[in-house]
Design an enzyme around this catalytic site. Sequence first.
Site, short mmCIF file in Angstrom:
data_model
loop_
_atom_site.label_atom_id
_atom_site.label_comp_id
_atom_site.label_asym_id
_atom_site.label_seq_id
_atom_site.Cartn_x
_atom_site.Cartn_y
_atom_site.Cartn_z
CG PHE A 148 -1.94 1.28 1.02
CD1 PHE A 148 -3.08 1.14 0.49
CD2 PHE A 148 -1.55 2.45 1.77
CE1 PHE A 148 -3.89 2.31 -0.02
CE2 PHE A 148 -2.39 3.42 1.53
CZ PHE A 148 -3.59 3.49 0.87
CG ASP A 233 5.67 4.04 1.94
OD1 ASP A 233 5.60 4.68 2.70
OD2 ASP A 233 4.79 4.03 1.15
CE LYS A 262 -1.14 6.82 6.88
NZ LYS A 262 -0.86 5.87 5.86
#
Length: 410
Positions: A148, A233, A262
Site C-alpha cells: 500500500f 516507504d 502521516k
Amino acid sequence: MTTLPDLDRRTADLIDLDERFSTHNYHPLPVVIAEADGAWVTDVEGRPHLDLLAGYSALNFGHRHPELVRAATEQLGRVTLTSRAFHHDQLGLFCRELAELTGTEMVLPMNTGAEAVESALKVARKWAYRVKGVPAERAEIVVAADNFHGRTTTLVSFSTDDAARADYGPYTPGFVTVPYGDAEALAGAITERTAAVLVEPIQGEAGVVVPPDGYLTEARRLCDEAGALLIADEIQSGLARTGTVFALDHEHVTADLYTLGKALGGGIVPVSAVVGRADVLGVLRPGEHGSTFGGNPLACAVGRAVVRLLSTGEFQQRATSLGAHLHTRLSGLLGHGVAAVRGRGLWAGVDLEPGGPTGRQASEALLRRGVLCKETHGHTLRIAPPLVVEEADLDRGIDALAQVVGAAPR
Ligand SMILES: *Cc1c(COP(=O)(O)O)cnc(C)c1O
C-alpha cells in the site's frame, strides 16, 4: 448502510448527512467524533472512546499534543503560506532538522503520503536515466505484492488489491511485482534496468506484516550489487511507531530514499517528505517537480515540532516498552479467538479466528465498549494506539478486545 438501530438521534442524523453528501469511498464505524485529547476522543453524545487506531499512525503523538498545537498556533499568527516562489523562514530549518533526525542529507517536502511516494518514483526514474544510464523509457521499479503506497493512478497501477485498482486503468507501466519478504524472488526481478526497489519495511495496510529477518538487509545488498536505489516507504512504519525513527533501523539498513508522511504532520496538517541522498534528490532542477502547498510555513513549523518531539527518544522508548507489553498480552489471546499476532513496537495486526466475529463485527463490538479500532481485510484488526497512551488505558483496550473475541467471560 452503517446506521445501527440503537444509534442516538444526533449521531444518526450526522451519519445520514455524511452518507447523503460525502462520497461513499469509506465505511466508517458508526461513531461521530466531536473532540479529542491524547489517546481519547469524545463523540457528539459526550461518550469517551479510547483511540487504538491513531489515524493509521498519523496521530503517533496523540490528539492535539500541546507542543504541536503551540507550534501551529504560533505559526498561524505569523505566516501560513508563501508558495515556493519565495523563501520563508521555516523551510530550511525544517529540512535541516529532519535530515539530522533521519541521518539523511536532503529533504523534498510534499503534503500527502501518496505524493511523497509519487515524488520518490519520479526522482528514481530521473536518476536512472541521468545517472545510472538506463535507456530512455526503459526504467523499472520493483515493488512488493500486497503493498500500500497510496491512491494515485500510478500507485494503484501496481497495487495487487483489486478494490484499490480495478476500473482505474489504463495503468502506468514500468513496475515489476514480487512476493513480499521473498529475497530470492527479489533477486530474480532486479535487472540492469532497475531504477529502484520500493518496499514497506513492515506492510501496514496488508495487516502489519513483518518480513523475515534478513530480508531488508538482503534487499539492500541486492540493490547495491545492481546499482539500484532502495526506497523505503516509512509513511506508516516510521517516526517512532516501531520504537525507532525508521522501521529499517531494526536491521541497521539504510535506504537511499525514504518516504515519510502521516505522523510528520503531527495530526494537525498533512505533511510528507522524501528524505535521502543529496546526489539522488539532486537530480531535480527548478520547474521539474513541485507542489503549491509542499513545504509551506505552517507545515514546516508543525514538522519542526514533530522532529523536536522525536529527538528526545521518549516516544521511541514508549513504543518499545508499551509495545512489548501489548505483544505479550496479545500473545495470551492466541487460541482464544485470536489466530495470529504480528507487528513490532506499539503496532499489531491481529488475525481473528474463523468462526468468531469478523474484523468489522469485532470493531463494532469494541466501539460499544468505548474502544476504537478498525479492521484491515476481513479477519484482521490493526492496533496502533497513540504513543502517548497510558499503560492502564492500553490494558482496558486489550481487556475489551479479549472479551469481544471470546477469550474472557462476557
Ligand atoms: C498511508 C500510507 C500512504 C499514503 O498516504 P496518504 O497520506 O494517505 O496519501 C503511503 N504509504 C504507506 C505505507 C501508507 O501507510
